[in-house]
Design a protein around this motif. Structure first.
Motif, PDB file in Angstrom:
ATOM      1  N   THR A 144       0.855  -1.185   0.000  1.00 46.47           N
ATOM      2  CA  THR A 144       0.000   0.000   0.000  1.00 46.47           C
ATOM      3  C   THR A 144       0.896   1.240   0.000  1.00 46.47           C
ATOM      4  O   THR A 144       1.888   1.301   0.719  1.00 46.47           O
ATOM      5  CB  THR A 144      -0.917   0.033   1.228  1.00 46.47           C
ATOM      6  OG1 THR A 144      -0.123  -0.066   2.427  1.00 46.47           O
ATOM      7  CG2 THR A 144      -1.914  -1.110   1.200  1.00 46.47           C
ATOM      8  N   THR A 155      -4.782   3.398  -2.975  1.00 49.37           N
ATOM      9  CA  THR A 155      -6.077   3.019  -2.402  1.00 49.37           C
ATOM     10  C   THR A 155      -6.227   1.508  -2.429  1.00 49.37           C
ATOM     11  O   THR A 155      -5.628   0.816  -3.265  1.00 49.37           O
ATOM     12  CB  THR A 155      -7.254   3.635  -3.179  1.00 49.37           C
ATOM     13  OG1 THR A 155      -7.289   3.066  -4.508  1.00 49.37           O
ATOM     14  CG2 THR A 155      -7.137   5.148  -3.264  1.00 49.37           C
ATOM     15  N   LEU A 156      -7.056   1.005  -1.532  1.00 45.81           N
ATOM     16  CA  LEU A 156      -7.355  -0.424  -1.533  1.00 45.81           C
ATOM     17  C   LEU A 156      -8.057  -0.816  -2.830  1.00 45.81           C
ATOM     18  O   LEU A 156      -7.887  -1.933  -3.321  1.00 45.81           O
ATOM     19  CB  LEU A 156      -8.236  -0.772  -0.335  1.00 45.81           C
ATOM     20  CG  LEU A 156      -7.594  -0.603   1.053  1.00 45.81           C
ATOM     21  CD1 LEU A 156      -8.619  -0.887   2.140  1.00 45.81           C
ATOM     22  CD2 LEU A 156      -6.373  -1.501   1.212  1.00 45.81           C
ATOM     23  N   GLU A 157      -8.837   0.112  -3.382  1.00 49.60           N
ATOM     24  CA  GLU A 157      -9.555  -0.176  -4.622  1.00 49.60           C
ATOM     25  C   GLU A 157      -8.600  -0.474  -5.766  1.00 49.60           C
ATOM     26  O   GLU A 157      -8.827  -1.392  -6.556  1.00 49.60           O
ATOM     27  CB  GLU A 157     -10.475   1.006  -4.990  1.00 49.60           C
ATOM     28  CG  GLU A 157     -11.724   1.134  -4.135  1.00 49.60           C
ATOM     29  CD  GLU A 157     -11.475   1.750  -2.765  1.00 49.60           C
ATOM     30  OE1 GLU A 157     -12.384   1.715  -1.907  1.00 49.60           O
ATOM     31  OE2 GLU A 157     -10.346   2.259  -2.529  1.00 49.60           O
ATOM     32  N   LYS A 160      -7.161  -3.884  -5.226  1.00 48.57           N
ATOM     33  CA  LYS A 160      -8.187  -4.894  -5.504  1.00 48.57           C
ATOM     34  C   LYS A 160      -8.319  -5.136  -7.009  1.00 48.57           C
ATOM     35  O   LYS A 160      -8.431  -6.293  -7.464  1.00 48.57           O
ATOM     36  CB  LYS A 160      -9.527  -4.429  -4.923  1.00 48.57           C
ATOM     37  CG  LYS A 160     -10.736  -5.288  -5.283  1.00 48.57           C
ATOM     38  CD  LYS A 160     -10.650  -6.680  -4.716  1.00 48.57           C
ATOM     39  CE  LYS A 160     -11.962  -7.435  -4.949  1.00 48.57           C
ATOM     40  NZ  LYS A 160     -11.857  -8.860  -4.554  1.00 48.57           N
ATOM     41  N   ILE A 173      -0.908  -8.683  -0.421  1.00 52.40           N
ATOM     42  CA  ILE A 173      -0.817  -7.267  -0.048  1.00 52.40           C
ATOM     43  C   ILE A 173       0.089  -7.119   1.170  1.00 52.40           C
ATOM     44  O   ILE A 173       0.049  -7.924   2.100  1.00 52.40           O
ATOM     45  CB  ILE A 173      -2.208  -6.696   0.282  1.00 52.40           C
ATOM     46  CG1 ILE A 173      -3.084  -6.630  -0.964  1.00 52.40           C
ATOM     47  CG2 ILE A 173      -2.099  -5.302   0.892  1.00 52.40           C
ATOM     48  CD1 ILE A 173      -4.489  -6.168  -0.668  1.00 52.40           C
ATOM     49  N   LEU A 175       0.470  -4.318   4.025  1.00 43.31           N
ATOM     50  CA  LEU A 175      -0.119  -3.113   4.614  1.00 43.31           C
ATOM     51  C   LEU A 175       0.973  -2.321   5.312  1.00 43.31           C
ATOM     52  O   LEU A 175       1.581  -2.803   6.275  1.00 43.31           O
ATOM     53  CB  LEU A 175      -1.205  -3.479   5.622  1.00 43.31           C
ATOM     54  CG  LEU A 175      -2.413  -4.258   5.098  1.00 43.31           C
ATOM     55  CD1 LEU A 175      -3.349  -4.619   6.260  1.00 43.31           C
ATOM     56  CD2 LEU A 175      -3.171  -3.456   4.046  1.00 43.31           C
ATOM     57  N   LEU A 180      -0.676   3.904   4.758  1.00 45.11           N
ATOM     58  CA  LEU A 180      -2.133   3.922   4.896  1.00 45.11           C
ATOM     59  C   LEU A 180      -2.598   5.240   5.511  1.00 45.11           C
ATOM     60  O   LEU A 180      -3.528   5.889   5.012  1.00 45.11           O
ATOM     61  CB  LEU A 180      -2.607   2.751   5.762  1.00 45.11           C
ATOM     62  CG  LEU A 180      -2.513   1.359   5.140  1.00 45.11           C
ATOM     63  CD1 LEU A 180      -2.722   0.291   6.215  1.00 45.11           C
ATOM     64  CD2 LEU A 180      -3.540   1.183   4.024  1.00 45.11           C
ATOM     65  N   TYR A 185      -6.280   6.716   5.289  1.00 45.47           N
ATOM     66  CA  TYR A 185      -6.996   5.683   6.053  1.00 45.47           C
ATOM     67  C   TYR A 185      -6.728   5.906   7.544  1.00 45.47           C
ATOM     68  O   TYR A 185      -5.587   5.791   7.999  1.00 45.47           O
ATOM     69  CB  TYR A 185      -6.532   4.287   5.635  1.00 45.47           C
ATOM     70  CG  TYR A 185      -6.963   3.908   4.238  1.00 45.47           C
ATOM     71  CD1 TYR A 185      -8.223   3.359   4.005  1.00 45.47           C
ATOM     72  CD2 TYR A 185      -6.116   4.114   3.150  1.00 45.47           C
ATOM     73  CE1 TYR A 185      -8.627   3.022   2.722  1.00 45.47           C
ATOM     74  CE2 TYR A 185      -6.513   3.774   1.863  1.00 45.47           C
ATOM     75  CZ  TYR A 185      -7.767   3.228   1.660  1.00 45.47           C
ATOM     76  OH  TYR A 185      -8.169   2.890   0.387  1.00 45.47           O
ATOM     77  N   GLN A 202     -13.537  -2.540   5.729  1.00 46.57           N
ATOM     78  CA  GLN A 202     -13.240  -2.309   4.316  1.00 46.57           C
ATOM     79  C   GLN A 202     -12.485  -3.488   3.716  1.00 46.57           C
ATOM     80  O   GLN A 202     -12.786  -3.942   2.607  1.00 46.57           O
ATOM     81  CB  GLN A 202     -12.429  -1.028   4.146  1.00 46.57           C
ATOM     82  CG  GLN A 202     -13.201   0.254   4.395  1.00 46.57           C
ATOM     83  CD  GLN A 202     -12.343   1.471   4.153  1.00 46.57           C
ATOM     84  OE1 GLN A 202     -11.909   1.733   3.039  1.00 46.57           O
ATOM     85  NE2 GLN A 202     -12.086   2.225   5.205  1.00 46.57           N
ATOM     86  N   LEU A 203     -11.491  -3.975   4.443  1.00 46.46           N
ATOM     87  CA  LEU A 203     -10.736  -5.142   3.963  1.00 46.46           C
ATOM     88  C   LEU A 203     -11.648  -6.353   3.796  1.00 46.46           C
ATOM     89  O   LEU A 203     -11.542  -7.090   2.806  1.00 46.46           O
ATOM     90  CB  LEU A 203      -9.605  -5.476   4.942  1.00 46.46           C
ATOM     91  CG  LEU A 203      -8.418  -4.523   4.999  1.00 46.46           C
ATOM     92  CD1 LEU A 203      -7.465  -4.938   6.109  1.00 46.46           C
ATOM     93  CD2 LEU A 203      -7.673  -4.480   3.671  1.00 46.46           C
ATOM     94  N   LEU A 208     -10.187  -8.698   0.894  1.00 48.94           N
ATOM     95  CA  LEU A 208      -8.741  -8.496   0.858  1.00 48.94           C
ATOM     96  C   LEU A 208      -8.016  -8.998   2.106  1.00 48.94           C
ATOM     97  O   LEU A 208      -6.795  -9.106   2.098  1.00 48.94           O
ATOM     98  CB  LEU A 208      -8.420  -7.009   0.659  1.00 48.94           C
ATOM     99  CG  LEU A 208      -8.723  -6.423  -0.715  1.00 48.94           C
ATOM    100  CD1 LEU A 208      -8.396  -4.934  -0.742  1.00 48.94           C
ATOM    101  CD2 LEU A 208      -7.958  -7.150  -1.811  1.00 48.94           C
TER     102      LEU A 208
END
Length: 281
Positions: A144, A155-157, A160, A173, A175, A180, A185, A202-203, A208
């Motif tokens: 990230t 972003t996590l998006e 993904k 991933i 983190l 973050l 975040y 969110q994860l 994720l």
């Protein structure tokens, strides 16, 4: 038992032996190394790594799969002009990892430069798939990012999308808590709650959590959403000790290698003391 260690130097003449010895002195049971300079693709022959000596003396203390390898910062698989070299280099790097028995290669996803995001994500995913097809036994772990400039993975998006495009059990991933936080975040106040908007939720919603394979545990010198990526020592930044300790000890991250990448203090390693802080000793 918490699986925690730090970034450790990997250099001549003793390579793995000195790296492992320093980690043990810090009371670590995992560690992260670069197989050469972080800002260079220069590499020595792996015959110099002291792999056999490591296997005889230290393999039972820090297992091969708990030796995390980080790719050089300058590798950019998203760059349309230089990705062929980057692919060839990472294939070679993974083959060196195979000799050690290391399983996770942490990679900065890269930057899109003058390319549009959709094309860049497709290009990046294709390059990673090519690398995975030509290697074995190592997973590529996308980190990230804080969102400086045109970084991918802010972003996590975005991560993904990449993971879905690659569609492999060998993609995961990393983190990074500083990244973050700097990326917006709020892992301090909204890490876990019942409101359905917290970081852990969110994860889970993005499927994720199962892809989290490595954690970089760093405080941040900047306020939430700064997009600056400046690491602070544990408890000395805007995230704080309590939040970082909660993050590291969360039940959903059990047995995931946690790596400290915090700054040296007056040219001295902070890792032994910071590992104690996170353990609550």
């Amino acid at each position: 038992m918490l699986k925690i260690g730090s970034h450790i130097s990997f250099k001549s003449p003793n390579y793995l032996i000195d790296s492992i010895s320093e980690s043990i002195e810090n009371n670590a049971n995992t560690m992260m190394i670069y197989l050469g300079p972080p800002q260079s693709t220069k590499r020595v022959d792996p015959s110099k790594f002291k792999i056999e000596e490591y296997q005889k003396k230290y393999q039972s203390v820090i297992k091969p799969e708990d030796i995390i390898i980080h790719a050089p910062y300058i590798i950019n698989l998203a760059n349309r002009n230089k990705s062929t070299f980057a692919k060839e280099f990472l294939i070679s790097e993974i083959k060196k990892m195979n000799l050690i028995g290391a399983k996770y290669l942490v990679l900065h996803p890269g930057a899109k430069l003058d390319q549009n995001l959709e094309w860049t994500l497709d290009h990046l995913a294709k390059n990673i798939k090519d690398i995975l097809e030509k290697t074995t036994n190592v997973s590529i772990i996308l980190e990230t990012m804080a969102g400086k400039g045109s970084e991918i993975g802010k972003t996590l998006e975005e991560l993904k999308i990449l993971i879905d495009k690659i569609d492999s059990d060998r993609i995961g991933i990393c983190l990074d808590t500083c990244h973050l936080w700097d990326g917006g975040y709020d892992i301090k106040n909204d890490f876990e709650s019942n409101e359905g908007k917290c970081f852990i939720t969110q994860l889970e919603k993005m499927d994720l959590l199962k892809k989290v394979k490595v954690i970089h545990l760093n405080d941040s010198k900047n306020e939430l959403g700064s997009h600056k990526d400046r690491h602070a020592n544990i408890g000395q930044g805007f995230i704080g000790l309590k939040a970082l300790r909660n993050f590291a000890n969360h039940s959903r991250f059990k047995n995931i290698p946690i790596i400290l990448e915090t700054p040296y203090i007056e040219n001295k390693s902070p890792y032994k003391e910071e590992i104690k802080l996170i353990k609550g000793e």
